[in-house]
Scaffold this motif. Structure first.
Motif, PDB file in Angstrom:
ATOM      1  N   TRP A   1      70.370-109.830  59.000  1.00 40.01           N
ATOM      2  CA  TRP A   1      71.172-108.821  58.291  1.00 40.01           C
ATOM      3  C   TRP A   1      70.598-108.525  56.919  1.00 40.01           C
ATOM      4  O   TRP A   1      70.710-107.390  56.429  1.00 40.01           O
ATOM      5  CB  TRP A   1      72.618-109.282  58.238  1.00 40.01           C
ATOM      6  N   ASP A   2      69.990-109.530  56.280  1.00 40.27           N
ATOM      7  CA  ASP A   2      69.311-109.276  55.001  1.00 40.27           C
ATOM      8  C   ASP A   2      68.160-108.293  55.186  1.00 40.27           C
ATOM      9  O   ASP A   2      68.016-107.332  54.416  1.00 40.27           O
ATOM     10  CB  ASP A   2      68.773-110.585  54.414  1.00 40.27           C
ATOM     11  N   LEU A   3      67.337-108.535  56.186  1.00 37.22           N
ATOM     12  CA  LEU A   3      66.198-107.642  56.425  1.00 37.22           C
ATOM     13  C   LEU A   3      66.672-106.231  56.765  1.00 37.22           C
ATOM     14  O   LEU A   3      66.017-105.244  56.408  1.00 37.22           O
ATOM     15  CB  LEU A   3      65.309-108.194  57.535  1.00 37.22           C
ATOM     16  N   ARG A   4      67.806-106.120  57.432  1.00 42.34           N
ATOM     17  CA  ARG A   4      68.353-104.799  57.736  1.00 42.34           C
ATOM     18  C   ARG A   4      68.843-104.097  56.472  1.00 42.34           C
ATOM     19  O   ARG A   4      68.528-102.929  56.246  1.00 42.34           O
ATOM     20  CB  ARG A   4      69.492-104.927  58.743  1.00 42.34           C
ATOM     21  N   ARG A   5      69.622-104.782  55.651  1.00 37.46           N
ATOM     22  CA  ARG A   5      70.187-104.102  54.473  1.00 37.46           C
ATOM     23  C   ARG A   5      69.114-103.782  53.438  1.00 37.46           C
ATOM     24  O   ARG A   5      69.250-102.796  52.707  1.00 37.46           O
ATOM     25  CB  ARG A   5      71.325-104.920  53.862  1.00 37.46           C
ATOM     26  N   TRP A   6      68.055-104.581  53.385  1.00 40.09           N
ATOM     27  CA  TRP A   6      66.930-104.264  52.500  1.00 40.09           C
ATOM     28  C   TRP A   6      65.997-103.220  53.105  1.00 40.09           C
ATOM     29  O   TRP A   6      65.031-102.817  52.473  1.00 40.09           O
ATOM     30  CB  TRP A   6      66.117-105.530  52.197  1.00 40.09           C
ATOM     31  N   ARG A   7      66.283-102.817  54.335  1.00 36.55           N
ATOM     32  CA  ARG A   7      65.448-101.872  55.081  1.00 36.55           C
ATOM     33  C   ARG A   7      63.999-102.360  55.162  1.00 36.55           C
ATOM     34  O   ARG A   7      63.046-101.600  55.047  1.00 36.55           O
ATOM     35  CB  ARG A   7      65.526-100.472  54.461  1.00 36.55           C
ATOM     36  N   LYS A   8      63.872-103.667  55.446  1.00 31.09           N
ATOM     37  CA  LYS A   8      62.562-104.282  55.641  1.00 31.09           C
ATOM     38  C   LYS A   8      62.314-104.676  57.091  1.00 31.09           C
ATOM     39  O   LYS A   8      61.202-105.072  57.448  1.00 31.09           O
ATOM     40  CB  LYS A   8      62.429-105.537  54.762  1.00 31.09           C
ATOM     41  N   ALA A   9      63.345-104.588  57.917  1.00 34.39           N
ATOM     42  CA  ALA A   9      63.221-105.083  59.290  1.00 34.39           C
ATOM     43  C   ALA A   9      62.160-104.343  60.077  1.00 34.39           C
ATOM     44  O   ALA A   9      61.461-104.942  60.911  1.00 34.39           O
ATOM     45  CB  ALA A   9      64.573-105.003  59.993  1.00 34.39           C
ATOM     46  N   HIS A  10      61.996-103.040  59.834  1.00 37.61           N
ATOM     47  CA  HIS A  10      61.036-102.263  60.630  1.00 37.61           C
ATOM     48  C   HIS A  10      59.590-102.567  60.250  1.00 37.61           C
ATOM     49  O   HIS A  10      58.665-102.128  60.951  1.00 37.61           O
ATOM     50  CB  HIS A  10      61.313-100.761  60.484  1.00 37.61           C
ATOM     51  N   THR A  11      59.385-103.302  59.182  1.00 38.54           N
ATOM     52  CA  THR A  11      58.030-103.754  58.837  1.00 38.54           C
ATOM     53  C   THR A  11      57.869-105.252  59.116  1.00 38.54           C
ATOM     54  O   THR A  11      56.875-105.675  59.720  1.00 38.54           O
ATOM     55  CB  THR A  11      57.704-103.466  57.364  1.00 38.54           C
TER      56      THR A  11
END
Length: 564
Positions: free
Chosen positions: A495-505
């Motif tokens: 969820w952290d990676l999603r909210r930081w919008r880093k998940a797609h990288t």
């Protein structure tokens, strides 16, 4: 608690005698009004609402196994490659599995069923309950605490969802989604009300109920998520008119998060909360001050099977599941005891990679040579019961595929958990997270000194030197590191990676790794090997999970999130 039905009605008895019909009014009709006049029923009803927290205990949502969301990330690898135990791997490697017909990460029906029950309770509370205004306010606060939590999960998944503030809203079957920003505000309003009305502590007879600190903590978490979406999303990943949060709102929401976290920090200053001197004690001590909101378990009535799912197989040969194991990426992230970065390029560190690491490492990870329950873990490559095996060679290896086992939250004193199961508490919210929220929200509010103070308070409690850079970018890098290691296996990383919008990288086009360990001379050779047999996939569309198609069919006013 069994579900309390709103009424139990005995059908009227119709007697026919000589052409005469007699209607008999039942004497055991249990009406909604009766329920709310009975204090014991009220307590049972509210206690039942807290069952919603069971849905997500031990990071279990949404696949049905503990730590499943962390296994969608770079810190944990599930060992199975088959549907069921290995569903999380299938989803991590195939983004097309998520679609409107089968969202996979699906909480919609059960979430809205809980919201309906909460709204029924709130309606009955003010219609029928013979309580003081203060007592009604406290019950409302508890119900809204659970409702805020339920909506929090729905909005994390979908962004824009249908808001149902009261029972009267159910008169209209078809309702459109509200904007994501309005959804976050709605959740915040529930937690803010709860924070205002709930007591600082609950009496022993109400152990496990929400408190002022728990509500402020959830409020801080909510505003941090809303602020993150406002800052990082910028409508770059979905053009749906109802998703996203106005970028101009970011500053206010970060300030709100900092203020709410600050209220919990004040309570810590009064001795209500604190950081444990020993990291492992956080998850095993029933009276830990680090717990802000937790689920306790009592044998034999109320247990779980965390140990059965994650303990090394030598504990119960042939029976343990070993669902998930730490990745090399996580192991490498733990610092040295002096606070320096671990590096495989450092010859001394590479020769003895598990020596002189920070305390959290030894409390979180079982590695080759670690002591556990009177034996030494042997996770080298080989055919032994706990030896490393390559991922995919066996569909259900039930042993490590990375060279490591999870230690965090396991109970080393429980030697008969197959029969007795497990009773360690699940900490939904703990003080360390509050400090990390405060650090992030303060940094984003340009309160550099306040961010440094929060971050260093945590690091000093973990026996690490201060490490809080003097700029926002540096602070955020340090905060991301701390959240990764401090909160590992607690269901935050995805969820952290999603909210930081880093998940797609971070989670796309990559394969995470383990360490294959083999004897070499007097020591060992540590070979980096892939723990995935296909590249991970996280497409930008996954930042907003589709509304389930069956809901679109039932509710003709709702529109599907664009892109699905």
């Amino acid at each position: 608690m069994s579900i309390i039905k709103r009424s139990f009605v005995l059908a009227g008895i119709v007697l026919a005698a000589h052409g005469c019909t007699l209607d008999v009014t039942p004497t055991d009709k249990y009406t909604e009004e009766t329920i709310f006049k009975n204090p014991e029923n009220m307590e049972l009803y509210v206690a039942g609402l807290y069952a919603e927290f069971q849905t997500f205990k031990f990071g279990q949502f949404p696949i049905g196994y503990s730590n499943a969301t962390d296994a969608l990330t770079d810190i944990e690898k599930y060992t199975s490659s088959t549907s069921g135990n290995g569903t999380v791997n299938i989803l991590a490697m195939d983004a097309s599995r998520v679609n409107a017909a089968g969202p996979q990460l699906n909480y919609w029906s059960s979430g809205y069923a809980r919201i309906r029950r909460i709204n029924e309770f709130l309606s009955g509370l003010y219609k029928y309950a013979k309580l003081s205004d203060d007592a009604k306010a406290m019950y409302e606060a508890e119900a809204r605490f659970v409702r805020g939590y339920t909506y929090f999960w729905l909005v994390k998944l979908h962004g824009s969802v249908v808001l149902m503030p009261g029972l009267e809203d159910y008169k209209e079957k078809n309702r459109q989604r509200s904007s994501e920003e309005d959804c976050w505000k709605y959740i915040a309003a529930d937690f803010a009300y709860a924070a205002e009305k709930l007591p600082v502590t609950q009496p022993a007879t109400r152990t496990g109920r929400a408190t002022k600190g728990a509500a402020y903590g959830m409020l801080a978490r909510t505003w941090l998520y809303a602020a993150s979406i406002a800052e990082y999303d910028k409508k770059a990943y979905n053009q749906d008119p109802l998703t996203g949060v106005a970028a101009a709102s970011a500053a206010t929401y970060y300030q709100n998060a900092a203020a709410a976290a600050g209220e919990v920090i004040k309570l810590a200053g009064e001795g209500i909360y604190g950081l444990e001197a020993k990291f492992a004690d956080i998850f095993l001590k029933r009276d830990t001050k680090e717990a802000i909101f937790k689920l306790d378990f009592v044998a034999p009535q109320f247990t779980h099977q965390y140990d059965f799912g994650f303990t090394p197989p030598g504990d119960i040969p042939g029976q343990g599941m070993v669902y998930g194991v730490p990745t090399a990426e996580l192991v490498n992230e733990f610092e040295m005891a002096d606070g320096s970065k671990f590096s495989w390029s450092n010859a001394a560190q590479a020769a003895e990679p598990y020596k002189n690491r920070e305390p959290r490492f030894y409390a979180s990870v079982l590695y080759n040579g670690a002591s556990w329950k009177g034996r030494t873990i042997d996770s080298k490559a080989g055919t032994g019961i706990e030896n490393f095996t390559e991922y995919g060679i066996s569909s259900e290896p039930k042993r490590t595929v990375t060279g490591y086992y999870i230690k965090k939250m396991l109970d080393s004193t429980n030697i008969n958990f197959v029969q007795n199961k497990s009773i360690q508490s699940w900490l939904e919210l703990r003080y360390a997270e509050i400090l990390l929220i405060a650090a992030e929200a303060r940094a984003k509010s340009n309160n550099i000194g306040g961010a440094q103070e929060a971050l260093n308070t945590l690091r000093k409690a973990r026996y690490l030197p201060e490490n809080a850079p003097g700029d926002v970018a540096g602070l955020m890098k340090a905060i991301e590191h701390e959240r990764m290691v401090e909160l590992a296996f607690e269901g935050h990383r995805y969820w952290d990676l999603r909210r930081w919008r880093k998940a797609h990288t971070v989670l796309n086009g990559v394969r995470f790794t383990g360490h294959k360990i083999t004897p070499q001379g007097a020591g060992f050779k540590y070979e980096v090997v892939p723990a995935d047999n296909a590249n991970r996939q996280f497409t930008p569309a996954l930042y907003y999970i589709p509304i389930p198609q069956d809901e679109i069919q039932r509710n003709t006013a709702i529109t599907q999130i664009q892109g699905w």
